[in-house]
Design a protein around this motif. Structure first.
Motif, PDB file in Angstrom:
ATOM      1  N   LEU A 185       0.868  -1.194   0.060  1.00  0.00           N
ATOM      2  CA  LEU A 185      -0.101  -0.118  -0.084  1.00  0.00           C
ATOM      3  C   LEU A 185       0.940   1.439  -0.079  1.00  0.00           C
ATOM      4  N   VAL A 186       0.560   2.009  -0.918  1.00  0.00           N
ATOM      5  CA  VAL A 186       1.684   3.431  -0.993  1.00  0.00           C
ATOM      6  C   VAL A 186       0.855   4.610  -1.033  1.00  0.00           C
ATOM      7  N   ASP A 187      -0.433   4.656  -0.730  1.00  0.00           N
ATOM      8  CA  ASP A 187      -1.177   5.750  -0.586  1.00  0.00           C
ATOM      9  C   ASP A 187      -2.558   5.459  -0.055  1.00  0.00           C
ATOM     10  N   PRO A 188      -2.818   5.803   1.077  1.00  0.00           N
ATOM     11  CA  PRO A 188      -4.054   5.246   1.952  1.00  0.00           C
ATOM     12  C   PRO A 188      -5.214   5.764   1.451  1.00  0.00           C
ATOM     13  N   TRP A 262       7.397   7.526 -12.087  1.00  0.00           N
ATOM     14  CA  TRP A 262       7.517   8.324 -10.868  1.00  0.00           C
ATOM     15  C   TRP A 262       6.889   7.025  -9.995  1.00  0.00           C
ATOM     16  N   TRP A 263       5.917   6.589 -10.413  1.00  0.00           N
ATOM     17  CA  TRP A 263       5.293   5.558  -9.570  1.00  0.00           C
ATOM     18  C   TRP A 263       5.981   4.226  -9.356  1.00  0.00           C
ATOM     19  N   LEU A 266       8.866   4.788  -7.000  1.00  0.00           N
ATOM     20  CA  LEU A 266       8.314   4.904  -5.753  1.00  0.00           C
ATOM     21  C   LEU A 266       8.545   3.436  -5.144  1.00  0.00           C
ATOM     22  N   ASN A 270      11.063   1.846  -2.195  1.00  0.00           N
ATOM     23  CA  ASN A 270      10.656   1.079  -1.223  1.00  0.00           C
ATOM     24  C   ASN A 270      11.249  -0.277  -1.119  1.00  0.00           C
TER      25      ASN A 270
ATOM     26  N   LEU B 185       8.072   4.285   1.878  1.00  0.00           N
ATOM     27  CA  LEU B 185       7.027   5.553   1.820  1.00  0.00           C
ATOM     28  C   LEU B 185       5.650   5.123   1.522  1.00  0.00           C
ATOM     29  N   VAL B 186       5.029   5.506   2.550  1.00  0.00           N
ATOM     30  CA  VAL B 186       3.599   4.734   2.705  1.00  0.00           C
ATOM     31  C   VAL B 186       2.445   6.072   2.430  1.00  0.00           C
ATOM     32  N   ASP B 187       2.981   7.191   2.032  1.00  0.00           N
ATOM     33  CA  ASP B 187       2.017   8.415   1.776  1.00  0.00           C
ATOM     34  C   ASP B 187       2.610   9.535   1.108  1.00  0.00           C
ATOM     35  N   PRO B 188       2.610   9.488  -0.336  1.00  0.00           N
ATOM     36  CA  PRO B 188       3.486  10.714  -1.181  1.00  0.00           C
ATOM     37  C   PRO B 188       3.177  12.068  -0.569  1.00  0.00           C
TER      38      PRO B 188
END
Lengths: 340, 340
Positions: A185-188, A262-263, A266, A270, B185-188
């Motif tokens: 999970l990279v964006d809650p 970019w994504w 990311l 990680n 990284l969990v929240d850009p």
């Protein structure tokens, strides 16, 4: 004893079950590809609403058996000869060969792939492994990961698969489920994922993710030529429209490829913080975009990785075996009796 | 030959360099703790703006030598006896013992810990390893990770450290940098991190993260009693105020602990998708909150982990060796000549 039957003794088959196709290869004793065969993945396999999962699992393995039969005819392995068969499948495969959870093959979730294949391929030595782990093995032995002991194999397809090589071996985890990197999970607050959560990496950095990023750009009016290419409706924009327009130098499409890079970077950053690879191999359909994706990915990675200036450069390279990597690795695993 | 010198032959020392203290232990041949010593970490070590890094590294290792001298006096290891010394440090330590990058010990970044320690402890066999890797070794041999081959050791302190055990061994990566899980990284769009990026996991799920979550709740008017406890100013609210108020059942504080547990679980779910551990051990200062943190973490983990209903339960347990785990593991590594 025929010539076919003799050569059959050294042959191994590998079959990769993908979201759109079931692809098989026959390898000779030197791991050279003797033959290839493919059929479409049954549509119901990718349907999350499919009610009769047991039957769909059977249909998927029927497709595998069809591919194996076609390979057998190609290499004349002969009646009574049973080259070992390795099967790769996406998602959480347990050590017994049951597909426990598979966001991109939901119709077949729960299927006992090994048992179903055993019925359809009697007398055949069988191995069932995660598809990306198979691809990692193949790239490590014969492809872009050769000579490196700490490698991330990342397959950017319908979803994202991962094969994590540490000390020269594929990490399996406690129950065989390691490497499910697409569901990091990279964006809650991100978009919903077929896995049931939100903001998984594969919502951004897969083929499906590219389509989503592209439609957002299209609705925002930044992809005029791409929308024309797709037939005039932003909703119809797919990843392939963007890569095609980007190849022609269309500015808006190139901007979307940068965003995609970019994504991708990311998630790679990680994974690098966690596992410290020397090399990252990008495979899967999306990696066919080549430098158009690799260049922005490398640029963003240098910004995003922890301690960028203080660590040796991590090589980010394209897969060498292309779409066959999973099937080739499955065949290698079948011959060896397992991934390692 | 004195009794001290004889026993000294079986003794090993371990010293853990933390953000606030340098903690050392002496272990006997059975890994029992014979003695403990500690001094404060030099303030400049945690200062990102410290200009004379070479000197600060020296001051940090002076503190290590002080602790070693104190341990030597305690166990009477005797003049001329040099028990092996293991040193644990937070951040990216390379295989030569240079601290290449360390967001929570920035003043000492770049220091050649092994060389500096060699000058101060002549004739002493030395090992320098990442602190969380040391803690993982200790918990695996003598603590909460015993009997499990696939384990995540997660230290929730000033930052977050990680020790990843796969197949019974600590994963080191290509250059010794594996396990930097706090900088996943969990929240850009998250808050800035001392590592130079935004939205790292340790901005949410560490001691510092708890303080930040608490101050946000305080400014939003949800932590009245905690603000009183902190002296009336929301800006002065620290993690310890929240844990203290939560222990007394204060509703607002309990809500912040739930929020903290959600963020801890998010990172653990990501790590589980990647590495498929059978057990996760939570250590570091924040883990001393016990069930107050563990209960909401377990609840949120069950929601957040991929394929929750389809995989065996992942045990999430507190560390058994407490704040000494890093030092104990460093001593074990010193005796063995390395982490494995």
């Amino acid at each position: 004893v025929t010539a076919g039957a003799r050569s059959g003794a050294d042959v191994a088959f590998g079959v990769d079950i993908g979201g759109t196709k079931v692809l098989g290869v026959a390898l000779d004793a030197d791991d050279a590809v003797l033959a290839e065969a493919r059929v479409a993945t049954p549509h119901s396999a990718a349907d999350p609403a499919e009610p009769s999962r047991g039957e769909v699992g059977g249909e998927v393995v029927d497709a595998v058996a069809q591919v194996v039969a076609a390979l057998g005819r190609e290499v004349h392995s002969g009646v009574g000869s049973h080259p070992p068969v390795g099967i790769g499948a996406p998602g959480m495969l347990d050590r017994r060969g049951v597909l426990r959870f598979s966001p991109n093959l939901q119709g077949a979730a729960g299927a006992d792939i090994r048992a179903l294949a055993g019925v359809r391929l009697p007398g055949t030595p069988l191995i069932v492994e995660n598809d990306a782990n198979c691809a990692a093995l193949a790239e490590h032995r014969r492809g872009a990961a050769r000579g490196a002991d700490h490698v991330l194999m990342v397959t950017l397809g319908t979803g994202i698969g991962g094969g994590l090589i540490s000390g020269g071996r594929v990490l399996m985890g406690a129950y065989g489920f390691a490497g499910e990197i697409g569901h990091m999970l990279v964006d809650p607050s991100g978009p919903p994922c077929p896995c049931g959560r939100r903001g998984c990496w594969e919502r951004y950095a897969s083929g499906g993710g590219l389509g989503r990023l592209a439609r957002e750009a299209a609705y925002a009016g930044r992809l005029h030529e791409v929308v024309v290419l797709a037939g005039g409706d932003p909703e119809l924009v797919r990843g392939e429209h963007v890569t095609r327009a980007a190849l022609q130098g269309e500015t808006g499409a190139l901007a979307v490829m940068d965003e995609l890079g970019w994504w991708v970077a990311l998630g790679l950053a990680n994974l690098t913080a966690l596992l410290d690879p020397e090399r990252i191999v990008l495979g899967g359909g999306l990696a066919e975009a080549g430098e158009m994706l690799l260049a922005p990915t490398r640029r963003a990675f240098a910004d995003l990785v922890e301690g960028a200036g203080e660590r040796p450069e991590v090589q980010i390279v394209p897969a060498a075996l292309g779409e066959r990597a999973g099937a080739v690795g499955a065949a290698m695993a079948a011959r060896a009796g397992g991934l390692w």
